[in-house]
Design a protein around this motif. Structure first.
Motif, PDB file in Angstrom:
ATOM      1  N   ALA A  52       0.813  -1.229   0.000  1.00 20.84           N
ATOM      2  CA  ALA A  52       0.000   0.000   0.000  1.00 20.84           C
ATOM      3  C   ALA A  52       0.840   1.269   0.000  1.00 20.84           C
ATOM      4  O   ALA A  52       0.420   2.289  -0.543  1.00 20.84           O
ATOM      5  CB  ALA A  52      -0.942  -0.001   1.205  1.00 20.84           C
TER       6      ALA A  52
ATOM      7  N   VAL B  35      -3.654   2.873   8.300  1.00 23.44           N
ATOM      8  CA  VAL B  35      -4.691   2.179   7.532  1.00 23.44           C
ATOM      9  C   VAL B  35      -4.118   1.920   6.153  1.00 23.44           C
ATOM     10  O   VAL B  35      -3.541   2.808   5.530  1.00 23.44           O
ATOM     11  CB  VAL B  35      -6.062   2.915   7.536  1.00 23.44           C
ATOM     12  CG1 VAL B  35      -5.949   4.349   7.178  1.00 23.44           C
ATOM     13  CG2 VAL B  35      -7.068   2.240   6.624  1.00 23.44           C
TER      14      VAL B  35
ATOM     15  N   VAL C 186      -4.705  -0.523   2.465  1.00 23.85           N
ATOM     16  CA  VAL C 186      -5.482  -1.469   1.652  1.00 23.85           C
ATOM     17  C   VAL C 186      -4.650  -1.796   0.417  1.00 23.85           C
ATOM     18  O   VAL C 186      -4.078  -0.886  -0.202  1.00 23.85           O
ATOM     19  CB  VAL C 186      -6.855  -0.857   1.245  1.00 23.85           C
ATOM     20  CG1 VAL C 186      -7.627  -1.794   0.325  1.00 23.85           C
ATOM     21  CG2 VAL C 186      -7.679  -0.525   2.485  1.00 23.85           C
TER      22      VAL C 186
ATOM     23  N   GLN D 174      -8.410  -1.321  -3.507  1.00 28.07           N
ATOM     24  CA  GLN D 174      -8.819   0.017  -3.065  1.00 28.07           C
ATOM     25  C   GLN D 174     -10.083   0.457  -3.806  1.00 28.07           C
ATOM     26  O   GLN D 174     -10.367  -0.027  -4.897  1.00 28.07           O
ATOM     27  CB  GLN D 174      -7.673   1.012  -3.294  1.00 28.07           C
ATOM     28  CG  GLN D 174      -6.509   0.747  -2.341  1.00 28.07           C
ATOM     29  CD  GLN D 174      -5.304   1.655  -2.557  1.00 28.07           C
ATOM     30  OE1 GLN D 174      -5.362   2.592  -3.349  1.00 28.07           O
ATOM     31  NE2 GLN D 174      -4.220   1.373  -1.856  1.00 28.07           N
ATOM     32  N   GLY D 175     -10.828   1.368  -3.178  1.00 29.13           N
ATOM     33  CA  GLY D 175     -12.028   1.911  -3.811  1.00 29.13           C
ATOM     34  C   GLY D 175     -13.231   1.000  -3.699  1.00 29.13           C
ATOM     35  O   GLY D 175     -14.233   1.185  -4.392  1.00 29.13           O
ATOM     36  N   LYS D 176     -13.163  -0.013  -2.820  1.00 29.87           N
ATOM     37  CA  LYS D 176     -14.296  -0.936  -2.644  1.00 29.87           C
ATOM     38  C   LYS D 176     -14.952  -0.754  -1.276  1.00 29.87           C
ATOM     39  O   LYS D 176     -15.717  -1.596  -0.829  1.00 29.87           O
ATOM     40  CB  LYS D 176     -13.801  -2.387  -2.748  1.00 29.87           C
ATOM     41  CG  LYS D 176     -13.258  -2.773  -4.113  1.00 29.87           C
ATOM     42  CD  LYS D 176     -12.825  -4.242  -4.092  1.00 29.87           C
ATOM     43  CE  LYS D 176     -12.123  -4.659  -5.362  1.00 29.87           C
ATOM     44  NZ  LYS D 176     -12.973  -4.569  -6.555  1.00 29.87           N
ATOM     45  N   GLY D 177     -14.591   0.322  -0.582  1.00 24.12           N
ATOM     46  CA  GLY D 177     -15.193   0.576   0.731  1.00 24.12           C
ATOM     47  C   GLY D 177     -14.465  -0.114   1.882  1.00 24.12           C
ATOM     48  O   GLY D 177     -14.927  -0.066   3.023  1.00 24.12           O
TER      49      GLY D 177
ATOM     50  N   GLY E  47     -11.334   0.523   3.151  1.00 24.97           N
ATOM     51  CA  GLY E  47     -10.725   1.515   4.048  1.00 24.97           C
ATOM     52  C   GLY E  47     -11.771   2.120   4.974  1.00 24.97           C
ATOM     53  O   GLY E  47     -11.548   2.262   6.182  1.00 24.97           O
ATOM     54  N   LYS E  48     -12.918   2.441   4.399  1.00 21.51           N
ATOM     55  CA  LYS E  48     -13.989   3.063   5.183  1.00 21.51           C
ATOM     56  C   LYS E  48     -14.437   2.128   6.314  1.00 21.51           C
ATOM     57  O   LYS E  48     -14.619   2.548   7.455  1.00 21.51           O
ATOM     58  CB  LYS E  48     -15.150   3.348   4.223  1.00 21.51           C
ATOM     59  CG  LYS E  48     -16.191   4.292   4.715  1.00 21.51           C
ATOM     60  CD  LYS E  48     -17.092   4.621   3.534  1.00 21.51           C
ATOM     61  CE  LYS E  48     -18.334   5.359   3.949  1.00 21.51           C
ATOM     62  NZ  LYS E  48     -19.123   5.748   2.773  1.00 21.51           N
TER      63      LYS E  48
ATOM     64  N   SER F 230      -9.298  15.218   0.939  1.00 21.66           N
ATOM     65  CA  SER F 230     -10.726  15.101   0.595  1.00 21.66           C
ATOM     66  C   SER F 230     -11.277  13.761   1.086  1.00 21.66           C
ATOM     67  O   SER F 230     -12.433  13.669   1.501  1.00 21.66           O
ATOM     68  CB  SER F 230     -10.954  15.285  -0.901  1.00 21.66           C
ATOM     69  OG  SER F 230     -10.282  14.274  -1.614  1.00 21.66           O
ATOM     70  N   TYR F 231     -10.435  12.717   1.082  1.00 16.82           N
ATOM     71  CA  TYR F 231     -10.883  11.405   1.570  1.00 16.82           C
ATOM     72  C   TYR F 231     -11.369  11.523   3.011  1.00 16.82           C
ATOM     73  O   TYR F 231     -12.488  11.119   3.337  1.00 16.82           O
ATOM     74  CB  TYR F 231      -9.724  10.400   1.474  1.00 16.82           C
ATOM     75  CG  TYR F 231     -10.062   9.014   1.953  1.00 16.82           C
ATOM     76  CD1 TYR F 231     -10.925   8.200   1.228  1.00 16.82           C
ATOM     77  CD2 TYR F 231      -9.536   8.512   3.138  1.00 16.82           C
ATOM     78  CE1 TYR F 231     -11.241   6.919   1.665  1.00 16.82           C
ATOM     79  CE2 TYR F 231      -9.844   7.228   3.578  1.00 16.82           C
ATOM     80  CZ  TYR F 231     -10.693   6.442   2.835  1.00 16.82           C
ATOM     81  OH  TYR F 231     -11.007   5.170   3.273  1.00 16.82           O
TER      82      TYR F 231
HETATM   83  C1  COA Z   1      -6.401   5.544   1.926  1.00 13.75           C
HETATM   84  C2  COA Z   1      -6.922   4.102   1.792  1.00 13.75           C
HETATM   85  C3  COA Z   1      -6.759   3.381   3.107  1.00 13.75           C
HETATM   86  C4  COA Z   1      -8.410   4.170   1.415  1.00 13.75           C
HETATM   87  O1  COA Z   1      -8.924   2.850   1.377  1.00 13.75           O
HETATM   88  P1  COA Z   1      -9.991   2.412   0.267  1.00 13.75           P
HETATM   89  O2  COA Z   1     -10.476   1.045   0.628  1.00 13.75           O
HETATM   90  O3  COA Z   1      -9.399   2.594  -1.076  1.00 13.75           O
HETATM   91  O4  COA Z   1     -11.119   3.523   0.480  1.00 13.75           O
HETATM   92  P2  COA Z   1     -12.697   3.321   0.383  1.00 13.75           P
HETATM   93  O5  COA Z   1     -13.000   2.436  -0.779  1.00 13.75           O
HETATM   94  O6  COA Z   1     -13.228   2.915   1.703  1.00 13.75           O
HETATM   95  O7  COA Z   1     -13.161   4.799   0.083  1.00 13.75           O
HETATM   96  C5  COA Z   1     -14.201   5.427   0.801  1.00 13.75           C
HETATM   97  C6  COA Z   1     -14.663   6.616   0.008  1.00 13.75           C
HETATM   98  O8  COA Z   1     -13.576   7.521  -0.259  1.00 13.75           O
HETATM   99  C7  COA Z   1     -13.380   7.686  -1.680  1.00 13.75           C
HETATM  100  N1  COA Z   1     -11.938   7.736  -1.880  1.00 13.75           N
HETATM  101  C8  COA Z   1     -11.068   6.692  -1.934  1.00 13.75           C
HETATM  102  N2  COA Z   1      -9.789   7.150  -2.082  1.00 13.75           N
HETATM  103  C9  COA Z   1      -9.856   8.498  -2.130  1.00 13.75           C
HETATM  104  C10 COA Z   1      -8.890   9.545  -2.274  1.00 13.75           C
HETATM  105  N3  COA Z   1      -7.569   9.284  -2.395  1.00 13.75           N
HETATM  106  N4  COA Z   1      -9.335  10.825  -2.249  1.00 13.75           N
HETATM  107  C11 COA Z   1     -10.673  11.106  -2.124  1.00 13.75           C
HETATM  108  N5  COA Z   1     -11.633  10.163  -1.982  1.00 13.75           N
HETATM  109  C12 COA Z   1     -11.237   8.887  -1.995  1.00 13.75           C
HETATM  110  C13 COA Z   1     -14.038   6.472  -2.286  1.00 13.75           C
HETATM  111  O9  COA Z   1     -14.476   6.752  -3.599  1.00 13.75           O
HETATM  112  C14 COA Z   1     -15.207   6.242  -1.346  1.00 13.75           C
HETATM  113  O10 COA Z   1     -16.265   7.140  -1.616  1.00 13.75           O
HETATM  114  P3  COA Z   1     -17.823   6.663  -1.482  1.00 13.75           P
HETATM  115  O11 COA Z   1     -18.032   6.247  -0.040  1.00 13.75           O
HETATM  116  O12 COA Z   1     -18.567   7.915  -1.848  1.00 13.75           O
HETATM  117  O13 COA Z   1     -17.962   5.534  -2.439  1.00 13.75           O
HETATM  118  C15 COA Z   1      -6.195   3.322   0.653  1.00 13.75           C
HETATM  119  O14 COA Z   1      -6.336   4.033  -0.529  1.00 13.75           O
HETATM  120  C16 COA Z   1      -4.714   3.073   0.926  1.00 13.75           C
HETATM  121  O15 COA Z   1      -4.341   2.060   1.529  1.00 13.75           O
HETATM  122  N6  COA Z   1      -3.842   3.984   0.462  1.00 13.75           N
HETATM  123  C17 COA Z   1      -2.385   3.810   0.610  1.00 13.75           C
HETATM  124  C18 COA Z   1      -1.946   3.901   2.060  1.00 13.75           C
HETATM  125  C19 COA Z   1      -2.368   5.194   2.727  1.00 13.75           C
HETATM  126  O16 COA Z   1      -2.137   6.289   2.205  1.00 13.75           O
HETATM  127  N7  COA Z   1      -2.998   5.085   3.904  1.00 13.75           N
HETATM  128  C20 COA Z   1      -3.525   6.222   4.663  1.00 13.75           C
HETATM  129  C21 COA Z   1      -2.525   6.933   5.463  1.00 13.75           C
HETATM  130  S1  COA Z   1      -1.992   6.035   6.907  1.00 13.75           S
END
Ligand code: COA
Length: 160
Positions: A21, A91, A93, A98-101, A103-104, A132-133
């Motif tokens: 990740a 956190v 994924v 990613q993008g499947k909910g 992380g949420k 924004s996330y």
């Molecule tokens: C950040 C991270 C944990 C998100 O996990 P994910 O499973 O991809 O996120 P989700 O699918 O739960 O996304 C939840 C919502 O945020 C949105 N989203 C996902 N990534 C986003 C981003 N980078 N910016 C804005 N929105 C984002 C999704 O579209 C989703 O929207 P919805 O509820 O309206 O459908 C994952 O992308 C990751 O592991 N990134 C690399 C490691 C990292 O940076 N970790 C965080 C810092 S410790």
């Protein structure tokens, strides 16, 4: 998708997820992940998608620290059993999931663990690409990104 609490036997799996990740240089070390799993109070949720481990989130109670510099150490030295603050430390994924909910749901599991522990505030740091996330998930930035060695990180909080 399902989630369960991880244990020390999951350490190799957590490392694989961590290293997929994050770019090299931003990985939590094996030692650091091990120390976090061994804390007397902590939660590490491991997420499964079609029976494969695909993500995890780690958190634990910490002292009242609120700057990037204070929150920077990548180990369990921030831990404080008596405190009102819960730190979402990590956190991650796997990119192909990613993008499947996932992380949420992992963040929701951390919020539930923090509430169950009796914490009053949920804190974490985030790099600028995730602003924004986290604001879409309802968190509030309490400190803007600070220039510090490594990647500038903002500090976020939610009242539990
Ligand atoms: C950040 C991270 C944990 C998100 O996990 P994910 O499973 O991809 O996120 P989700 O699918 O739960 O996304 C939840 C919502 O945020 C949105 N989203 C996902 N990534 C986003 C981003 N980078 N910016 C804005 N929105 C984002 C999704 O579209 C989703 O929207 P919805 O509820 O309206 O459908 C994952 O992308 C990751 O592991 N990134 C690399 C490691 C990292 O940076 N970790 C965080 C810092 S410790």
């Amino acid at each position: 998708m399902s989630c369960r609490l991880a244990n020390i036997g999951d350490l190799p799996t957590l490392l694989i997820i961590e290293q997929s990740a994050f770019p090299p240089g931003r990985w939590a070390s094996e030692k650091s992940l091990r120390e976090r799993l061994e804390l007397p109070a902590q939660a590490t949720w491991l997420a499964f998608y079609e029976n494969q481990p695909v993500g995890f989130a780690n958190g634990f109670p910490i002292k009242d620290l609120s700057t990037q510099q204070e929150l920077d150490p990548d180990d369990s030295s921030l831990f404080s059993q008596e405190s009102k603050f819960w730190l979402l430390r990590n956190v991650a994924v796997r990119p192909e999931f990613q993008g499947k909910g996932i992380g949420k749901q992992l963040i929701q599991a951390q919020l539930n663990s923090a509430k169950e522990y009796g914490s009053k505030y949920f804190r974490f740091t985030a790099s600028e690409n995730l602003t924004s996330y986290y604001s879409n998930l309802g968190f509030r930035m309490i400190r803007p990104p600070e220039a510090f060695h490594g990647l500038p990180q903002s500090v976020w909080e939610s009242e539990l």
